[in-house]
Design an enzyme around this catalytic site. Structure first.
Site, short mmCIF file in Angstrom:
data_model
loop_
_atom_site.label_atom_id
_atom_site.label_comp_id
_atom_site.label_asym_id
_atom_site.label_seq_id
_atom_site.Cartn_x
_atom_site.Cartn_y
_atom_site.Cartn_z
N GLY A 183 0.69 -1.15 -0.12
CA GLY A 183 -0.14 -0.16 -0.46
C GLY A 183 0.24 1.32 0.47
N THR A 217 -2.76 -2.95 7.65
CA THR A 217 -1.77 -2.48 6.25
C THR A 217 -2.30 -0.84 6.01
OG1 THR A 217 -1.05 -4.38 5.24
CG2 THR A 217 -1.24 -2.38 3.49
N HIS A 220 -1.29 1.00 9.24
CA HIS A 220 -0.26 2.25 8.54
C HIS A 220 -0.36 3.23 7.83
CE1 HIS A 220 4.30 1.20 7.97
NE2 HIS A 220 3.78 2.39 6.40
N GLU A 221 -0.88 3.14 7.05
CA GLU A 221 -0.91 4.26 6.17
C GLU A 221 -1.70 5.09 6.26
OE1 GLU A 221 0.97 3.72 3.04
OE2 GLU A 221 1.63 1.93 3.16
N HIS A 230 7.58 7.43 9.26
CA HIS A 230 7.92 5.12 9.28
C HIS A 230 9.19 5.30 11.22
CE1 HIS A 230 7.75 3.92 5.35
NE2 HIS A 230 6.15 3.55 5.86
N ASP A 245 11.54 10.11 13.14
CA ASP A 245 10.25 10.25 12.42
C ASP A 245 9.94 11.55 13.34
OD1 ASP A 245 10.40 9.81 15.28
OD2 ASP A 245 8.78 7.98 14.89
N GLN A 253 15.38 4.27 15.62
CA GLN A 253 15.68 2.67 14.48
C GLN A 253 16.25 2.82 13.55
OE1 GLN A 253 11.03 0.59 14.73
NE2 GLN A 253 12.09 -0.26 12.54
N ALA A 254 17.26 1.98 13.61
CA ALA A 254 18.37 1.90 12.03
C ALA A 254 17.55 1.64 11.01
CB ALA A 254 19.38 1.42 12.30
ZN LIG Z 1 4.38 3.18 5.54
#
Ligand SMILES: [Zn+2]
Length: 693
Positions: A183, A217, A220-221, A230, A245, A253-254
């Protein structure tokens, strides 16, 4: 009402066996979860970031009139862009996604969304009124090849169907995205006509074609749509709040994580804590996601109080029917569809309710049917007498009712009398579709076409372009008229013949050609001819489009002597694509001949062929297969998750062709794998159970 024909899809491959074994990791490894980073314009982001940061500061220093119990209600329209197949998901699947969004964004107690995070106070509502103020269920269905979506075509997608993005969140459900993307979403403040979220159908909701039970999904989107990055944005970054972020309370977060293991990829946070695998804006599987942080919630609030403040305004909620006092004024509309309207005696018809505005009661009346009445939503009815019969459906709810009565809707025939022999078709009249044949193109994609580049003698042949067809496993049927083979001369052989030409494009791609025969109005089909791989090829393997010369045509001669007592014989030639190369057909003949020029041995091909039809189906299908000798036969149906959901043990079956009915009663809509075990031989075929279109 729609009239759909049944179809056959055959897929012979060992790939699916592999999927059964590793299906848990299917989507984390094969699918790019999100295309957000590739899609967004960095310059645009910098500008929007200033607005969001300013709003976060304002919201924290000015006590607005909003209380902590107020919610941001977002009206949604879901545009389902489909090609008429299983990606045309049900209303129930759409509704399941809205439910998941509300659980996740609302941290609803007792749901998957009730993790160690916060309630963002964002809620979602399928629009009850469209932009013109008319009743809607918030779902728009559009048939278009753009269902195979490329993100560079996002403007075209949104030209197909788009509701004012100040008033509605536009969500597009498509068949696939850039091949393997799950997505993507627009970021706040982008071009209005590109605003919205695109999600693959099998990652949407948790029922129907949804491949997972979590549906994260879209959660998240929509995070991106509401202004979130992210959790691994900018890697570890240099500052926890003003980099990464841009959220202080998400640990740096790497890199994205694709599984539920615990990692700590950055050490510049104090205290140094693990990466947040539970966060919806990570790439971890939805099964381990369950939270937004307080900082993320503040970014969402900032977006909704600035760039997206119009969409949840009380005036907009009233005009979209998403206000709390809205009650549906939309009246019921009775409607239904069936897969067929013409059947042979003693056969059944599956009636599918397509009524609008959510009736709660159904009352069917079937003249001449058994049962004669039903209160099921989607009943199956058997007709035991020849005739033409009316169907009546009355739907109702607490507010009213509507009815639809169609006279002579179902026609029941004896297995009648077909056309007398003989039959010839060489396509040289140049008419498309050829008037003597019916083309059944279930997936609405590439199918049989007239071709003037190749012909046995004359100007035209019929061709199907497997080279450009990526809908692997889809079948395209050429249906011949019904024949009365009793009209053949008693001393002759009755046969079907045609010429074909084909070249492979790659050693591994296995397009298939089948000929099937039915003598019971299409209830059961027997395979009488089958070719694939080297046995199908008539020319050398080539990656360019194959055009046969006069030496590259082969003869198919199929004996129909065993059907000569049947007065109603149906024949069809089927191409099943595997993305190989062009297949040509010419000079079809069905008739008799006085010499014994006819029967070809199909022995070598009859060993181990497997056909599942119809496919997709509504829950009832038939598995046809042949055995080279007596073997023990077992049929198992597996879910996408690899769970055994049905098992049919046939025991020892004798050499020859067999058909086993698979009743998938109780299985929900979706993709399944059917494994046929014949002694030491295993074949797995994909099966799609679909709902009414
Ligand atoms: Zn994303």
């Amino acid at each position: 009402m729609n009239y759909l024909k049944s179809s056959i899809v055959v897929r012979l491959t060992t790939l699916f066996v592999g999927l059964l074994l590793c299906s848990n990791s299917l989507f984390s490894q094969d699918v790019t979860p999100c295309f957000f980073d590739q899609y967004t314009n960095k310059k645009h982001l910098a500008h929007v970031e200033q607005q969001i940061q300013a709003a976060i500061w304002r919201n924290s220093t000015h006590n607005s009139s909003r209380t902590s119990h107020d919610v941001f209600m977002i009206p949604i329209v879901v545009h389902i862009i489909h090609e008429g197949g299983f990606e045309n998901i049900s209303d129930a699947q759409v509704e399941s996604q809205i439910q998941i969004l509300n659980e996740d964004y609302g941290k609803m107690t007792g749901t998957n969304g009730d993790g160690n995070g916060v309630d963002t106070h964002v809620r979602f509502c399928l629009a009850n009124k469209d932009p013109s103020g008319n009743c809607t269920n918030g779902i728009v269905r559009i048939k278009s090849p753009l269902a195979n979506h490329q993100s560079y075509q996002r403007a075209l997608l949104k030209e197909l169907s788009f509701w004012d993005n100040d008033r509605y969140l536009n969500i597009y459900v498509v068949k696939n995205i850039n091949g393997n993307v799950g997505g993507y979403s627009s970021f706040p403040g982008g071009p209005p006509d590109e605003d919205g979220v695109v999600v693959r159908h099998n990652l949407f909701g948790n029922t129907g074609t949804a491949s997972s039970g979590v549906g994260r999904t879209t959660t998240h989107e929509l995070g991106h749509w509401l202004g979130l990055y992210h959790t691994f944005n900018n890697g570890c970054g240099s500052d926890l709040c003003t980099d990464g972020d841009y959220v202080c309370d998400t640990p740096p977060q790497a890199a994205p994580s694709f599984n539920c293991a615990t990692f700590n990829t950055c050490s510049n946070d104090v205290p140094d804590v693990n990466d947040l695998k539970e966060n919806y804006l990570n790439y971890t599987p939805g099964t381990c996601q369950n939270m937004f942080t307080k900082g993320q919630s503040k970014r969402i609030e900032a977006t909704l109080t600035t760039i997206r403040r119009q969409i949840w305004s009380s005036s907009n909620l009233i005009s979209t029917g998403c206000d709390s006092i809205y009650s549906a004024p939309c009246s019921l509309v009775a409607d239904f569809v069936t897969l067929t309207t013409e059947i042979c005696i003693a056969n059944s018809v599956y009636f599918m309710d397509r009524s609008l505005n959510k009736p709660t009661n159904w009352k069917w009346t079937f003249m001449g049917g058994n049962p004669a009445t039903s209160t099921d939503q989607n009943p199956t009815v058997t007709y035991n007498s020849v005739g033409s019969y009316a169907v009546k459906l009355v739907v109702s709810d607490s507010t009213g009712s509507d009815s639809l009565e169609t006279s002579s809707y179902i026609t029941v025939n004896l297995p009648g009398r077909g056309d007398p022999l003989s039959f010839k078709e060489n396509f040289d009249r140049g008419i498309y579709p050829p008037s003597t044949l019916t083309i059944n193109n279930l997936d609405g994609g590439i199918t049989w076409e007239l071709d003037s580049m190749a012909s046995v003698s004359g100007n035209y042949s019929l061709k199907i372009n497997n080279l450009i067809n990526t809908n692997y496993g889809s079948s395209d049927e050429l249906i011949l008229p019904h024949f009365d083979l009793g009209t053949a001369h008693p001393d002759s052989n009755v046969y079907m013949s045609f010429k074909w030409a084909y070249a492979k494009s790659d050693p591994t791609f296995s397009d298939e050609m089948l000929v099937l025969v039915s003598t019971d109005c299409g209830l059961n089909y027997s395979q009488v001819f089958y070719r694939t791989q080297a046995a199908l090829a008539t020319g050398p393997t080539q990656t360019t489009p194959f055009i046969p010369d006069s030496t590259q045509w082969k003869d198919a001669v199929i004996s129909l002597n065993s059907y000569r007592n049947n007065s109603y014989v149906q024949l069809k030639i089927i191409n099943v694509t595997d993305g190989g190369n062009n297949l040509y057909i010419d000079n079809i003949y069905v008739g008799d001949g006085s010499t014994a020029t006819t029967s070809v041995s199909e022995k070598s091909d009859m060993s181990g062929f497997v056909v599942l039809y119809p496919n997709p189906n509504m829950g009832n299908s038939t598995f046809a297969f042949s055995l080279d000798r007596q073997r023990k036969v077992k049929i198992e149906v597996y879910s996408m998750q690899g769970q055994l959901v049905k098992s049919i043990n046939e025991g020892a079956m004798i050499r020859g062709t067999h058909r086993v009915n698979i009743s998938a009663a109780g299985l929900k809509q979706g993709v399944y794998f059917v494994r046929l075990t014949m002694g030491a031989i295993e074949k797995t075929v994909q099966m799609v159970i679909t709902t009414p279109q």
